[in-house]
Structure formats: structure tokens, C-alpha cells
Design an enzyme around this catalytic site. Structure first.
Site, PDB file in Angstrom:
ATOM      1  N   GLU A 172       0.913  -1.531  -0.090  1.00 55.46           N
ATOM      2  CA  GLU A 172       0.126  -0.086   0.035  1.00 55.46           C
ATOM      3  C   GLU A 172       1.080   0.718  -0.217  1.00 55.46           C
ATOM      4  O   GLU A 172       0.598   1.994  -0.440  1.00 55.46           O
ATOM      5  CB  GLU A 172      -0.460  -0.450   0.745  1.00 55.46           C
ATOM      6  CG  GLU A 172      -2.006   1.371   1.274  1.00 55.46           C
ATOM      7  CD  GLU A 172      -3.057   1.062   2.325  1.00 55.46           C
ATOM      8  OE1 GLU A 172      -3.394  -0.148   2.516  1.00 55.46           O
ATOM      9  OE2 GLU A 172      -3.376   2.339   2.552  1.00 55.46           O
TER      10      GLU A 172
ATOM     11  N   ARG B   6      -7.493   2.762  13.550  1.00 50.81           N
ATOM     12  CA  ARG B   6      -8.578   1.689  13.147  1.00 50.81           C
ATOM     13  C   ARG B   6      -8.468   1.023  14.480  1.00 50.81           C
ATOM     14  O   ARG B   6      -9.380  -0.088  14.411  1.00 50.81           O
ATOM     15  CB  ARG B   6      -7.899   0.965  11.803  1.00 50.81           C
ATOM     16  CG  ARG B   6      -9.326  -0.136  11.236  1.00 50.81           C
ATOM     17  CD  ARG B   6      -9.047  -0.616   9.892  1.00 50.81           C
ATOM     18  NE  ARG B   6      -9.443   0.148   8.621  1.00 50.81           N
ATOM     19  CZ  ARG B   6     -10.410   0.179   8.526  1.00 50.81           C
ATOM     20  NH1 ARG B   6     -11.669  -0.643   9.035  1.00 50.81           N
ATOM     21  NH2 ARG B   6     -11.101   0.667   7.014  1.00 50.81           N
TER      22      ARG B   6
ATOM     23  N   GLU C 114     -10.315  -8.073   3.785  1.00 43.90           N
ATOM     24  CA  GLU C 114      -9.619  -7.674   5.302  1.00 43.90           C
ATOM     25  C   GLU C 114     -10.983  -8.700   6.098  1.00 43.90           C
ATOM     26  O   GLU C 114     -10.213  -9.213   6.865  1.00 43.90           O
ATOM     27  CB  GLU C 114      -9.135  -6.343   5.705  1.00 43.90           C
ATOM     28  CG  GLU C 114      -8.821  -6.398   4.906  1.00 43.90           C
ATOM     29  CD  GLU C 114      -8.266  -4.359   5.176  1.00 43.90           C
ATOM     30  OE1 GLU C 114      -9.150  -3.753   4.703  1.00 43.90           O
ATOM     31  OE2 GLU C 114      -7.437  -4.412   5.714  1.00 43.90           O
TER      32      GLU C 114
HETATM   33  N1  MTE Z   1      -6.506 -11.630  -1.803  1.00 42.85           N
HETATM   34  C1  MTE Z   1      -5.381 -12.018  -2.097  1.00 42.85           C
HETATM   35  N2  MTE Z   1      -4.730 -12.750  -3.164  1.00 42.85           N
HETATM   36  N3  MTE Z   1      -4.213 -11.663  -2.648  1.00 42.85           N
HETATM   37  C2  MTE Z   1      -4.080  -9.964  -1.965  1.00 42.85           C
HETATM   38  O1  MTE Z   1      -2.593  -9.437  -1.845  1.00 42.85           O
HETATM   39  N4  MTE Z   1      -5.228  -7.782  -0.186  1.00 42.85           N
HETATM   40  C3  MTE Z   1      -5.859  -8.213   0.979  1.00 42.85           C
HETATM   41  C4  MTE Z   1      -7.546  -8.594   0.242  1.00 42.85           C
HETATM   42  N5  MTE Z   1      -7.032 -10.203  -0.341  1.00 42.85           N
HETATM   43  C5  MTE Z   1      -5.177  -9.577  -0.531  1.00 42.85           C
HETATM   44  C6  MTE Z   1      -6.051 -10.320  -0.910  1.00 42.85           C
HETATM   45  C7  MTE Z   1      -6.375  -6.576   1.507  1.00 42.85           C
HETATM   46  S1  MTE Z   1      -4.836  -6.441   2.527  1.00 42.85           S
HETATM   47  C8  MTE Z   1      -7.201  -5.882   0.970  1.00 42.85           C
HETATM   48  S2  MTE Z   1      -7.343  -4.435   1.413  1.00 42.85           S
HETATM   49  C9  MTE Z   1      -7.930  -6.402  -0.101  1.00 42.85           C
HETATM   50  O2  MTE Z   1      -7.908  -7.707  -0.665  1.00 42.85           O
HETATM   51  C10 MTE Z   1      -7.642  -4.918  -1.039  1.00 42.85           C
HETATM   52  O3  MTE Z   1      -9.034  -5.597  -2.381  1.00 42.85           O
HETATM   53  P1  MTE Z   1     -10.504  -5.628  -2.145  1.00 42.85           P
HETATM   54  O4  MTE Z   1     -10.499  -3.992  -1.524  1.00 42.85           O
HETATM   55  O5  MTE Z   1     -10.345  -5.097  -3.401  1.00 42.85           O
HETATM   56  O6  MTE Z   1     -11.225  -6.254  -1.308  1.00 42.85           O
HETATM   57  N1  LUZ Z   2      -5.560   2.177   4.581  1.00 40.56           N
HETATM   58  C1  LUZ Z   2      -6.348   2.995   4.840  1.00 40.56           C
HETATM   59  C2  LUZ Z   2      -6.450   1.177   5.171  1.00 40.56           C
HETATM   60  O1  LUZ Z   2      -5.231   4.128   4.189  1.00 40.56           O
HETATM   61  N2  LUZ Z   2      -7.118   3.559   5.347  1.00 40.56           N
HETATM   62  C3  LUZ Z   2      -7.895   2.651   5.878  1.00 40.56           C
HETATM   63  O2  LUZ Z   2      -8.875   2.849   6.202  1.00 40.56           O
HETATM   64  C4  LUZ Z   2      -7.744   1.168   5.760  1.00 40.56           C
HETATM   65  N3  LUZ Z   2      -8.044   0.826   6.397  1.00 40.56           N
HETATM   66  C5  LUZ Z   2      -7.925  -0.816   5.480  1.00 40.56           C
HETATM   67  C6  LUZ Z   2      -6.895  -1.336   5.009  1.00 40.56           C
HETATM   68  N4  LUZ Z   2      -6.024  -0.284   4.804  1.00 40.56           N
HETATM   69 MO1  MOS Z   3      -4.794  -4.424   2.860  1.00 36.78          MO
HETATM   70  S1  MOS Z   3      -4.570  -3.993   4.760  1.00 36.78           S
HETATM   71  O1  MOS Z   3      -5.683  -2.823   2.883  1.00 36.78           O
HETATM   72  O2  MOS Z   3      -4.019  -3.456   1.375  1.00 36.78           O
END
Ligand code: MTE
Ligand code: LUZ
Ligand code: MOS
Length: 749
Positions: free
Chosen positions: A226, A304, A706
Site C-alpha cells: 500500500e 483503526r 480483510e
Molecule cells: N487477496 C489476495 N489474493 N491477495 C492480496 O494481496 N489483499 C487483501 C485482500 N485480499 C489481498 C487479498 C487486503 S489487505 C485488502 S485491503 C483487500 O484484499 C484489497 O482488495 P479489495 O479492496 O478489492 O477487497
Molecule cells: N488504508 C488506509 C487502509 O489508508 N486507510 C484505511 O482505513 C485502511 N483500512 C484498511 C486497510 N487499509
Molecule cells: Mo489492505 S491492509 O487495506 O491493503
């Protein structure tokens, strides 16, 4: 619909950064980093390394044309260390050579010495010394001190949850090359293309329009990309700018493990008060977050933690404080759950401790306090469409909870060498970036003359299936076969100013934008059709590749209406912007309505502990989860299973270890164990709760990325219960992960 990427992944044809065919003259880069965790650089001599054959340049902070600063939230992190280093693994220079081998060899020819300074590795040490990233934050509801006095039972305790390595299969990396007129294009494995673009512009001393960032897909991010994909992309871009050559920088696994931040370890101190009916009346926590050497995303993650400190329970009097403690570790960062899991672990520990002291089952306390409709969270949001009670009830009925409790009791009475433990783990997770201004997204949709469709959004595909979901939204909107839709790469020149792919909100935010763009184009197409059919546009729809008049298929196919519109000079492209309505938060009073909605679910976990060895098996995890109306069951189930196993890994076997001098000891995959096929639960059952979904979720399909990670917390408590069944003197320590070593110590303590 299957995940679009599954074919390419299985056949090995999917393209990641390191697979991109390199251009002629591409240079290779290796990062030279600090070998101590805190110290002044007293001498550094690059001359031998520079003289090595094929070494082109060693880039340091002195070569930066813009500013040597990459901090996202606070400006406290240099790209390259200048005179002082703050963590072992901190980048000091970039070695650029004609071959990777030469760059690696040169690294060993750099002569550096440090005057070492005191090293802090734990949050508590930093807290005691007053080393913080920023000011502490406190959420308040009701009055805890007054209400503790009226409680029948009050318990205090301390918990620890360790960090976690992301272990994305694709390590951090980027490939940057100069285009004409000073423009630099960066291919990056990042969740945040705009963050890369913005920071690269800042470091290179150019405008954002000079930097183009493109993301094809990630081999996993999990939060680790991120913010922390940025430095490598910026380094590659800087080298490309200085040398006018394509530059590739891919971290080797060992370097990636050492140099990047992880999930934040937390040390927490809680006090919980219950009345005689087991209602939690008051709850206080002081969270010490081990932030590492710079802010990175720590302040947002700390926030969070406070949002999720009461997990799925209504508590009328709450006071939670979080301190982001500055230590000499790599800056810790986003990781699936983003501080939420760390918060939830503490309330679950507090409840388990209370239950233990009262000699009752934790689930009776949990059940007595589950969130109800219209309850207030400590941050002022009123809980609506609350499904936690429903998932809890359904877990108990669908998986025969009462019988399981008896079975476990009987098993434990009959066996001495093996003990079973069970636990229930409810989760309530807020969906939206907690920072309201980040909740927006855009989509650019082109319908080509032949009826095929190209969709660009700010969403980054990292295995979670967001591209497939975007494709479904467009195909459904236009009533066409999904094969007609292509999801383009994520590119800052097509979709600008994006929020990172994070917070589980990507499909909602970008999907809503896709929907809006497609609807605008659809409206134009139906207007054309209405003239041809001599019918009102509002009676027309697009379905099954045709224009429909009411329920009747007209002779006008999708292709025909697109061609007709084109001939009539109708705009077949649209750019739409979506911003989540209704959300707000006022930091000055720490109150508001930060989340679009909440995701709910409950997991029932059963484990068997080998009381001679301390090893354990997870017999089953049985889940009832609130998907809303899932738009893609395959993908969503995959997210449940992956998230759960990742959470179990965090809570059981994954043990980050830093030596006192700040060196990462768990720096290989032989010293850092993640779940494999032998350690995953023998059974994972997931039932989808029947519900209406939320209007703020894309197609009423709730965010799923998540939340399931936090089901893994249940395994920790099931193990605690199994240890207790063997050793009635056992004092629960609430010190995660529960490795087999710790379980063994517990059995015989
Ligand atoms: N699933 C896979 N296969 N790979 C990933 O890196 N990241 C997770 C989740 N699932 C991830 C995953 C995280 S930390 C987040 S925030 C969400 O996917 C982000 O994608 P979304 O917002 O489309 O759910
Ligand atoms: N990233 C962020 C995040 O910048 N703000 C959020 O609230 C958050 N929540 C979950 C995962 N990434
Ligand atoms: Mo997920 S920790 O919001 O990349």
C-alpha cells in the site's frame, strides 16, 4: 464466473513486473542498506565498488534533484539515509550496474562504518522513553471511571500480539524507463499507483504529469504494497532519470524480508468491568503500537485499532488510547485488517480472562454483549443492519455448537495425551477508509465500434479478484457476455488521483464508478434505440446482447446499437466519479460516521492439542459470514479461506523475531514459518448469511477482503482452552502467536 486470472496464473502466462520483457540497455539495481539498527554514519567509501567492471553509478541522497522524503502521512522518512540510520535494512544507496551480478558484487565492496547508538526494538521501551511518532489518540464513550465502580467484576491484564510478514509471492519491485521530454514511466508492483507517482515526482523534482505509473497486477500485496512499494519504484525512477536508461529493481526475498515493515506488534493494557448478568459495562485499553522508525501508515492503523477495539460488542463506557511508539525497526505498515485485528485480539483476551476468572465459558460473555440494532460504537456511529447476532445464532445451530461443547468435554475427560479446545469468534469490521477524503474512485469506460468494451479504474488486481468483479459490473450493466469486456491495466494517465487498493473497499468504490460510467453510455445507446424502435427510452433495456422492449427482445443487437450510435456521432466513452455518500468523521471530537457499513460474521473453531509435544491440529473452522448478496461466490469464498488461514498463521506459527540489536532473526523461510497445506484447518465450512446486503456495497455484494483474517483469532483462544483443559493451573498469557513451543510451556507451567 471464475476469477479471470486463474487461467493465466495456472499456465504461467500472467505477467508480473519481473516478467516484463526488458528493453535494450536495461540496467539492474541493488539496494545498499544499513547493517546496524541505529547509528551515525562515520565513514562511507564507494570507490572500490564504483571501480568494479559494469558498475555504472552508485546513487545516494546527494544525487536527488527533488527532496529526499517519502513519508506518506508524515514527512519523516528519507528515501536514502543521510548521516544517521534508524533501522537495520534502511536504504543508504542504490547500486546500478549493467548486470545484476555486478551490482550484487559491488555491494560487498562498499566500506562503511557507524558510530552505534542505543537501539529500541519494543513498543514498551519506546513508550517509557517517550519516543513517539505523533500524539496519542483517545476514543471516549460514556464514563469508564464512574462505571467501573458499579461493576460486579473488574479484571485487568496485559496482552501482546506480534508482527506478521506479508510474504506476497511476488517480492517488491519496479521497472522504470525514460520516455521522451523527461517523462518517466514506472511499472510497479504497488497497491498505490498514485502514491508512487506523487512521491516519485517529489523526489525527482518534477511535476506529477511527468511520471506515468502502470500496474498490471500484483503477486499479492496484503497491505505490504500500500505504501511500501513506493521506495523501490522511486529508486528505479531516479536511476532512470539520472542515467537516461531503463532500470530494473527487484528485491530478493531475503532483502525484502529484512528491509520492509510488517504488521505492527502491539502491547496492550486493558481493564474490563462486568455486571452480575455478564454485561460489559466499562472497558479501557492502552494500546502501545510498535510503529518502527518512521510513521509510514502507522497513525491511520492506530486509528483503526481504536475503531475496532470493542469488536462485535456494545459497551456503553469505553476509553481507548493508542500510542504510536517509535522504535528502531523497519517502519511497520498496512497488513490485512489494518490495526483492527490487533484491537480485536485485546477485547477477546479481556473476555477470555474474565471468563476464566469467573469459571464460565467465554462465549457466554460474548453472547451477552453482542451488538444490537441502533447501538452506538465508541466513535459515535450508530449500528445499522446489524447482523452479528444472526451469524452467531446460525453458527451455533448450523454447526451443532451445544453438542460440540459436550463432545469436547467428553473427549477431554477420556483423554490425557490429547486435549481439544473450541472457541467462537465474532467479527464486525467497518468498510471505508477511515480517512473520509480517501473514499472516492473513478472509472473510464470505452465502448469500441465493434461492441467490445475496455474498462480502466484505479483498482489494482492483487489476487483478490477485483478485475473480475469490475468486469462483471460492466457486463451486467450492458447486458453483454463477459468475454466482450476487457479490464485494462491500472495506469495513472487513464485514471488519476486514485486512493490505494486497500481497506477492502476497492470493488465498492471503483465498481460504483464503473456502474455510473456504463449507465451513462447505456442511456445514450437506448436513446438511439428508442428512435429506431419508435419507443420510449425508459421502456428499453440491454439484456443478453440485445435491446429489450419490456420483456421482449427487439431485433437490435448490442453490436448494431453500438454501430448505429457511432455513426450518429454519439459519445461511446465515459469517465465517472464516485464518492461514498453519508460518511464523515470529526477528529477534534473523535466522533462521526466513518463507515459506509459493517461486515459481520462468526467462526467456530475446534483444535486438538498434542499434550506431549505442544503441537496441534485445527480440526475445523465453521463460519457463517455476511457477504450481503455475493456477486461472485467463488472469489468471495477464496477470500474467506485465504484470510482465515492468514489470520491463523499470525495467531499461531508466524513468529517475527528481532534481536536486541534490531537485526531480523526470522529473515528466511526456514526461520519464519507460514501455514502450509499440512497446517491449515482440516475442514473450512462457510455458510453465507441470508441478507439484503447494503446499498453502499457494489451490487449489494459486501466487501470481503480483510474481515475474514480476524476469524483466525478464534484459533488462538481455542488453543488456550485446550491447554487449560490439560493444565488447570495454566494462567492464560494472551501472548500471540501461540507457537507449539509456547503451548508446550503452557502445558507444563
Ligand atoms: N487477496 C489476495 N489474493 N491477495 C492480496 O494481496 N489483499 C487483501 C485482500 N485480499 C489481498 C487479498 C487486503 S489487505 C485488502 S485491503 C483487500 O484484499 C484489497 O482488495 P479489495 O479492496 O478489492 O477487497
Ligand atoms: N488504508 C488506509 C487502509 O489508508 N486507510 C484505511 O482505513 C485502511 N483500512 C484498511 C486497510 N487499509
Ligand atoms: Mo489492505 S491492509 O487495506 O491493503
Amino acid at each position: 464466473m471464475k476469477n479471470k486470472d486463474s487461467f493465466g496464473h495456472v499456465r504461467g502466462t500472467s505477467i508480473f513486473v519481473d516478467d516484463v520483457a526488458t528493453k535494450q540497455g536495461t540496467l539492474h539495481a541493488v539496494v545498499f542498506d544499513a547493517s546496524v539498527a541505529h547509528g551515525k554514519i562515520t565513514k562511507v567509501d564507494y570507490s572500490k565498488a564504483e571501480l568494479l567492471n559494469d558498475v555504472i553509478k552508485i546513487i545516494t541522497y546527494k544525487d536527488i534533484p527533488g527532496i529526499n522524503q517519502i513519508g506518506g502521512i508524515l514527512p519523516d522518512e528519507p528515501l536514502f539515509a543521510e548521516n544517521e540510520v534508524h533501522f537495520n535494512g534502511q536504504p543508504i544507496a542504490l547500486i546500478v550496474a549493467k548486470t545484476l551480478a555486478a551490482a550484487k558484487k559491488a555491494k560487498h565492496l562498499i566500506n562503511i562504518s557507524f558510530k552505534e547508538l542505543p537501539v529500541i526494538t519494543t513498543a514498551k521501551e519506546a513508550y517509557d522513553k517517550g519516543h513517539f511518532i505523533n500524539a496519542a489518540r483517545t476514543f471516549n464513550l460514556g464514563d469508564t471511571s464512574k462505571n467501573f465502580k458499579n461493576c460486579t467484576h473488574v479484571f485487568e491484564g496485559k496482552t501482546f500480539s506480534n508482527g506478521q510478514e506479508h510474504l506476497y509471492l511476488e517480492t517488491q519491485g519496479a521497472y522504470a524507463y525514460p520516455l521522451e521530454n523527461g517523462t518517466i514511466k514506472i511499472l510497479s508492483s504497488t497497491q498505490g499507483p498514485t502514491a508512487v507517482q506523487k512521491i516519485a515526482a517529489q523526489v525527482l523534482g518534477v511535476s506529477m504529469h511527468t511520471i506515468e505509473v502502470e500496474v498490471n497486477r500484483l503477486g499479492g500485496g496484503f497491505g505490504g504494497k500500500e505504501d511500501q512499494a513506493t521506495p523501490w519504484a522511486v529508486m528505479a525512477a531516479l536511476a532512470a532519470q539520472l542515467l537516461h536508461k531503463p532500470v530494473k529493481l527487484i528485491l530478493e526475498r531475503h532483502d525484502d524480508l529484512r528491509m520492509t515493515g510488517k504488521r505492527h506488534p502491539y502491547e496492550s493494557y486493558y481493564k474490563i468491568g462486568l455486571d452480575k448478568d455478564l454485561k460489559i459495562k466499562a472497558f479501557e485499553v492502552k494500546f502501545l503500537q510498535n510503529s518502527g522508525a518512521a510513521a509510514d501508515l502507522s497513525p491511520a492503523i492506530a486509528e483503526r485499532t481504536l475503531f475496532h477495539a470493542t469488536n462485535s460488542y456494545f459497551i456503553p463506557n469505553v476509553k481507548t488510547t493508542v500510542h504510536s511508539c517509535k522504535t528502531n525497526l523497519p517502519p511497520n505498515t498496512a497488513f490485512r485488517g489494518f490495526g483492527g485485528p490487533q484491537g480485536m485480539f485485546v477485547i477477546e483476551a479481556a473476555i477470555a480472562n474474565a471468563a476464566n476468572k469467573l469459571n464460565i465459558a467465554a462465549h457466554s460473555i460474548q453472547e451477552a454483549n453482542l451488538l444490537q440494532e441502533n447501538d452506538s460504537f465508541s466513535y459515535g456511529q450508530i449500528a445499522k443492519q446489524v447482523n452479528i447476532g444472526k451469524t452467531w445464532k446460525q453458527v451455533k445451530s448450523a454447526y451443532n455448537f451445544e453438542e460440540k461443547v459436550k463432545e469436547v468435554k467428553n473427549f477431554n475427560n477420556e483423554n490425557t495425551l490429547f486435549k481439544k479446545g473450541i472457541s467462537l469468534m465474532p467479527i464486525t469490521f467497518g468498510i471505508s477508509f477511515t480517512n473520509t477524503m480517501m473514499n472516492h474512485a473513478r472509472a473510464l469506460v470505452h465502448v469500441y465500434q465493434d461492441g467490445s468494451v475496455g474498462v480502466s479504474t484505479g483498482a489494482v488486481e492483487m489476487g483478490q479478484g477485483v478485475n473480475t468483479k469490475m468486469l462483471q459490473v460492466a457486463a451486467m450493466c450492458f447486458g453483454i457476455d463477459p468475454s466482450k469486456v476487457k479490464i485494462e491495466t491500472t495506469n495513472t494517465t487513464r485514471v488519476a488521483n486514485t486512493s490505494p487498493t486497500a481497506a477492502s473497499a476497492t470493488a465498492d468504490l471503483n465498481g460504483k464508478a464503473v456502474q455510473m460510467a456504463c449507465n451513462s453510455i447505456k442511456e445514450r445507446l437506448l436513446k438511439v434505440a428508442s428512435k429506431q424502435l419508435n419507443s420510449l427510452a425508459k421502456n428499453l433495456t440491454l439484456k443478453d446482447g440485445f435491446v429489450f422492449e419490456g420483456n421482449e427482445q427487439s431485433p437490435i443487437s448490442w453490436q448494431k446499437i453500438v454501430q448505429a450510435a457511432f455513426v450518429q456521432r454519439v459519445n461511446l466513452s465515459e469517465n465517472a466519479h464516485y464518492a461514498t455518500p453519508k460518511i464523515h468523521f470529526d477528529k477534534s471530537i473523535e466522533k462521526g460516521h466513518p463507515f459506509a457499513y459493517h461486515v459481520y460474521g462468526t467462526a467456530l473453531t475446534e483444535v486438538t492439542l498434542d499434550c506431549l509435544r505442544g503441537t496441534y491440529e485445527i480440526d475445523a473452522v465453521n463460519i457463517v459470514h455476511d457477504f450481503g448478496k455475493s456477486m461472485n461466490k467463488d472469489i468471495d469464498l477464496g477470500q474467506i479461506e485465504g484470510g482465515l488461514v492468514q489470520g491463523i498463521g499470525w495467531m499461531t506459527m508466524e513468529e517475527i523475531s528481532y534481536a536486541k540489536n534490531g537485526r531480523l532473526e526470522s529473515s528466511t523461510l526456514s526461520t519464519y514459518k507460514v501455514p502450509d497445506i499440512f497446517s491449515v484447518p482440516k475442514k473450512i465450512n462457510t455458510i453465507a448469511l441470508e441478507t439484503n446486503g447494503s446499498d453502499l456495497a457494489i451490487l449489494k455484494s459486501k466487501a470481503v477482503g480483510e474481515p475474514p483474517l480476524m476469524y483466525g483469532i478464534g484459533t488462538y483462544f481455542a488453543l488456550e482452552n485446550a491447554i487449560k483443559a490439560f493444565n488447570s493451573n495454566y494462567k492464560m498469557k494472551f501472548h500471540a502467536p501461540m507457537t507449539p513451543e509456547k503451548a508446550l510451556m503452557g502445558l507444563y507451567s
